[in-house]
Design an enzyme around this catalytic site. Structure first.
Site, mmCIF file in Angstrom:
data_model
loop_
_atom_site.group_PDB
_atom_site.id
_atom_site.type_symbol
_atom_site.label_atom_id
_atom_site.label_comp_id
_atom_site.label_asym_id
_atom_site.label_seq_id
_atom_site.Cartn_x
_atom_site.Cartn_y
_atom_site.Cartn_z
ATOM 1 N N ARG A 56 0.844 -1.208 0.000
ATOM 2 C CA ARG A 56 0.000 0.000 0.000
ATOM 3 C C ARG A 56 0.880 1.261 0.000
ATOM 4 O O ARG A 56 0.559 2.253 -0.630
ATOM 5 C CB ARG A 56 -0.915 0.045 1.239
ATOM 6 C CG ARG A 56 -1.861 -1.128 1.434
ATOM 7 C CD ARG A 56 -3.072 -1.047 0.539
ATOM 8 N NE ARG A 56 -2.776 -1.192 -0.858
ATOM 9 C CZ ARG A 56 -2.419 -2.342 -1.471
ATOM 10 N NH1 ARG A 56 -2.323 -3.472 -0.811
ATOM 11 N NH2 ARG A 56 -2.162 -2.364 -2.754
ATOM 12 N N GLN A 86 -10.768 9.066 7.346
ATOM 13 C CA GLN A 86 -10.576 7.659 7.732
ATOM 14 C C GLN A 86 -9.459 7.052 6.890
ATOM 15 O O GLN A 86 -9.085 5.907 7.090
ATOM 16 C CB GLN A 86 -11.870 6.877 7.476
ATOM 17 C CG GLN A 86 -13.039 7.375 8.296
ATOM 18 C CD GLN A 86 -14.353 6.792 7.787
ATOM 19 O OE1 GLN A 86 -14.718 5.678 8.130
ATOM 20 N NE2 GLN A 86 -15.054 7.534 6.976
ATOM 21 N N VAL A 88 -5.844 6.248 5.197
ATOM 22 C CA VAL A 88 -4.482 6.120 5.725
ATOM 23 C C VAL A 88 -3.464 6.640 4.700
ATOM 24 O O VAL A 88 -2.265 6.569 4.924
ATOM 25 C CB VAL A 88 -4.185 4.659 6.142
ATOM 26 C CG1 VAL A 88 -5.096 4.260 7.297
ATOM 27 C CG2 VAL A 88 -4.375 3.681 4.978
ATOM 28 N N HIS A 104 -7.568 6.839 11.430
ATOM 29 C CA HIS A 104 -7.126 5.439 11.369
ATOM 30 C C HIS A 104 -5.640 5.294 11.087
ATOM 31 O O HIS A 104 -5.196 4.254 10.618
ATOM 32 C CB HIS A 104 -7.960 4.688 10.313
ATOM 33 C CG HIS A 104 -9.408 4.586 10.674
ATOM 34 N ND1 HIS A 104 -10.406 4.348 9.761
ATOM 35 C CD2 HIS A 104 -10.035 4.705 11.882
ATOM 36 C CE1 HIS A 104 -11.591 4.328 10.390
ATOM 37 N NE2 HIS A 104 -11.377 4.551 11.665
ATOM 38 N N GLY A 170 -17.327 10.195 0.274
ATOM 39 C CA GLY A 170 -16.707 8.921 -0.061
ATOM 40 C C GLY A 170 -16.544 7.949 1.094
ATOM 41 O O GLY A 170 -15.542 7.247 1.162
ATOM 42 N N THR A 171 -17.543 7.905 1.954
ATOM 43 C CA THR A 171 -17.502 6.875 2.999
ATOM 44 C C THR A 171 -18.851 6.197 3.104
ATOM 45 O O THR A 171 -19.893 6.857 3.041
ATOM 46 C CB THR A 171 -17.056 7.429 4.379
ATOM 47 O OG1 THR A 171 -17.320 6.439 5.388
ATOM 48 C CG2 THR A 171 -17.745 8.718 4.750
HETATM 49 P P1 NAD Z 1 -15.795 2.082 2.124
HETATM 50 O O1 NAD Z 1 -14.979 1.318 1.145
HETATM 51 O O2 NAD Z 1 -16.619 1.336 3.108
HETATM 52 O O3 NAD Z 1 -16.788 3.035 1.313
HETATM 53 C C1 NAD Z 1 -16.318 3.801 0.223
HETATM 54 C C2 NAD Z 1 -17.402 4.748 -0.233
HETATM 55 O O4 NAD Z 1 -16.851 5.533 -1.285
HETATM 56 C C3 NAD Z 1 -18.653 4.049 -0.778
HETATM 57 O O5 NAD Z 1 -19.809 4.636 -0.235
HETATM 58 C C4 NAD Z 1 -18.543 4.286 -2.291
HETATM 59 O O6 NAD Z 1 -19.812 4.395 -2.919
HETATM 60 C C5 NAD Z 1 -17.798 5.610 -2.318
HETATM 61 N N1 NAD Z 1 -17.103 5.903 -3.567
HETATM 62 C C6 NAD Z 1 -16.656 5.062 -4.530
HETATM 63 N N2 NAD Z 1 -16.070 5.743 -5.535
HETATM 64 C C7 NAD Z 1 -16.146 7.051 -5.193
HETATM 65 C C8 NAD Z 1 -15.719 8.252 -5.807
HETATM 66 N N3 NAD Z 1 -15.085 8.251 -6.991
HETATM 67 N N4 NAD Z 1 -15.949 9.420 -5.178
HETATM 68 C C9 NAD Z 1 -16.589 9.455 -3.979
HETATM 69 N N5 NAD Z 1 -17.021 8.348 -3.349
HETATM 70 C C10 NAD Z 1 -16.795 7.160 -3.955
HETATM 71 O O7 NAD Z 1 -14.788 3.089 2.804
HETATM 72 P P2 NAD Z 1 -14.788 3.802 4.231
HETATM 73 O O8 NAD Z 1 -16.171 4.172 4.617
HETATM 74 O O9 NAD Z 1 -13.726 4.831 4.167
HETATM 75 O O10 NAD Z 1 -14.329 2.669 5.249
HETATM 76 C C11 NAD Z 1 -13.293 1.794 4.933
HETATM 77 C C12 NAD Z 1 -12.079 1.797 5.854
HETATM 78 O O11 NAD Z 1 -11.023 1.343 4.996
HETATM 79 C C13 NAD Z 1 -11.611 3.136 6.370
HETATM 80 O O12 NAD Z 1 -11.505 3.002 7.726
HETATM 81 C C14 NAD Z 1 -10.211 3.343 5.790
HETATM 82 O O13 NAD Z 1 -9.265 3.492 6.811
HETATM 83 C C15 NAD Z 1 -9.856 2.079 5.071
HETATM 84 N N6 NAD Z 1 -9.392 2.314 3.674
HETATM 85 C C16 NAD Z 1 -8.598 3.372 3.395
HETATM 86 C C17 NAD Z 1 -8.200 3.617 2.092
HETATM 87 C C18 NAD Z 1 -7.310 4.833 1.835
HETATM 88 O O14 NAD Z 1 -6.602 5.267 2.743
HETATM 89 N N7 NAD Z 1 -7.338 5.431 0.636
HETATM 90 C C19 NAD Z 1 -8.610 2.783 1.061
HETATM 91 C C20 NAD Z 1 -9.421 1.664 1.384
HETATM 92 C C21 NAD Z 1 -9.810 1.448 2.701
#
Ligand code: NAD
Length: 227
Positions: A56, A86, A88, A104, A170-171
């Site tokens: 990652r 949320q 990382v 997180h 985006g959550t």
């Molecule tokens: P989640 O995967 O549960 O939800 C992601 C949300 O983003 C969904 O509702 C989806 O419809 C939406 N989405 C998809 N494409 C999008 C776009 N282009 N623009 C806006 N929204 C979009 O994620 P979460 O609620 O953040 O929870 C997952 C956990 O996983 C978090 O605690 C996080 O720490 C971790 N995580 C982090 C990363 C990162 O740091 N980039 C990536 C994956 C997971």
């Protein structure tokens, strides 16, 4: 200046090529979330967990902030913007946002496995097999895993309760306690939600739902904030 508080999740970084959980059916980049993002997973197979976060971190080094990230950074000209993420990854910071609270943890940091406060910056390098923290305990990613407390929650709740405007981007609001932050948001303030998919928001706020990806959604929200 009005205080604009924004809660972001994995969808914020989707347009930078970093996958969400939900989009991949409970898998995180082909791994089962419970194997790589839980305390049990760490005790069961620390090598797998280290390999996952090393991957990652390398992926993050090559990712770039998208127009959603840069759009939020630009809002600092007109608002007192505080981001609670949320995620990382460090894409908010790299886009120029100056106040970012990571609920997180952060990929570019490692910590002692005995003392959560003993954190070191490692940038984008791997954590090596058998590498030790300064206190001689195994060095681990500074990530808050499922089953662990979220030390920044109290600060985040204080920030949310002081908002003049609140936005969720985006959550899926499935991961607690972070999802519970919306209950600290004052009842009558403007409340935006940006997500291309339907999200269940259990709140009495009047939610202004912008059903778009983060990039386009932030542009639309910026326009609406002007009026
Ligand atoms: P989640 O995967 O549960 O939800 C992601 C949300 O983003 C969904 O509702 C989806 O419809 C939406 N989405 C998809 N494409 C999008 C776009 N282009 N623009 C806006 N929204 C979009 O994620 P979460 O609620 O953040 O929870 C997952 C956990 O996983 C978090 O605690 C996080 O720490 C971790 N995580 C982090 C990363 C990162 O740091 N980039 C990536 C994956 C997971």
């Amino acid at each position: 200046m009005k205080k604009l508080v924004i809660l972001t999740g994995a969808g914020m970084s989707a347009e930078s090529g970093i996958k969400t959980f939900r989009g991949s059916g409970g898998l995180w980049e082909q791994y089962r979330v419970e194997d790589v993002a839980s305390v049990e997973g760490w005790y069961r197979n620390p090598d797998l967990v280290q390999r996952f976060y090393n991957e990652r971190r390398r992926q993050l080094e090559n990712a770039v902030p998208n127009i959603g990230h840069t759009g939020l950074a630009a809002l600092e000209m007109d608002f007192d913007v505080q981001i609670i993420t949320q995620n990382v990854d460090n894409l908010h910071e790299r886009a120029g946002s100056s106040r970012v609270l990571h609920l997180h943890g952060l990929l570019t940091q490692a910590r002692s496995s005995k003392n959560p406060g003993l954190v070191i910056d490692i940038g984008y390098r791997d954590i090596l097999p058998g590498e030790k923290a300064p206190d001689e305990s195994p060095l681990r990613p500074n990530i808050v895993w499922f089953g662990e407390a979220v030390p920044a929650m109290e600060t985040a709740a204080d920030i949310a309760s002081g908002a003049d405007i609140f936005a969720v981007i985006g959550t899926s609001l499935n991961v607690y306690p972070a999802a519970g932050l919306i209950h600290y948001v004052p009842a009558t303030i403007p409340f935006f939600l940006i997500d291309p998919e339907p999200v269940s928001v259990y709140t009495s706020h009047k939610v202004e739902y912008i059903r778009k990806g983060a990039g386009e959604g932030v542009l639309i929200m910026t326009e609406r904030l002007k009026y």
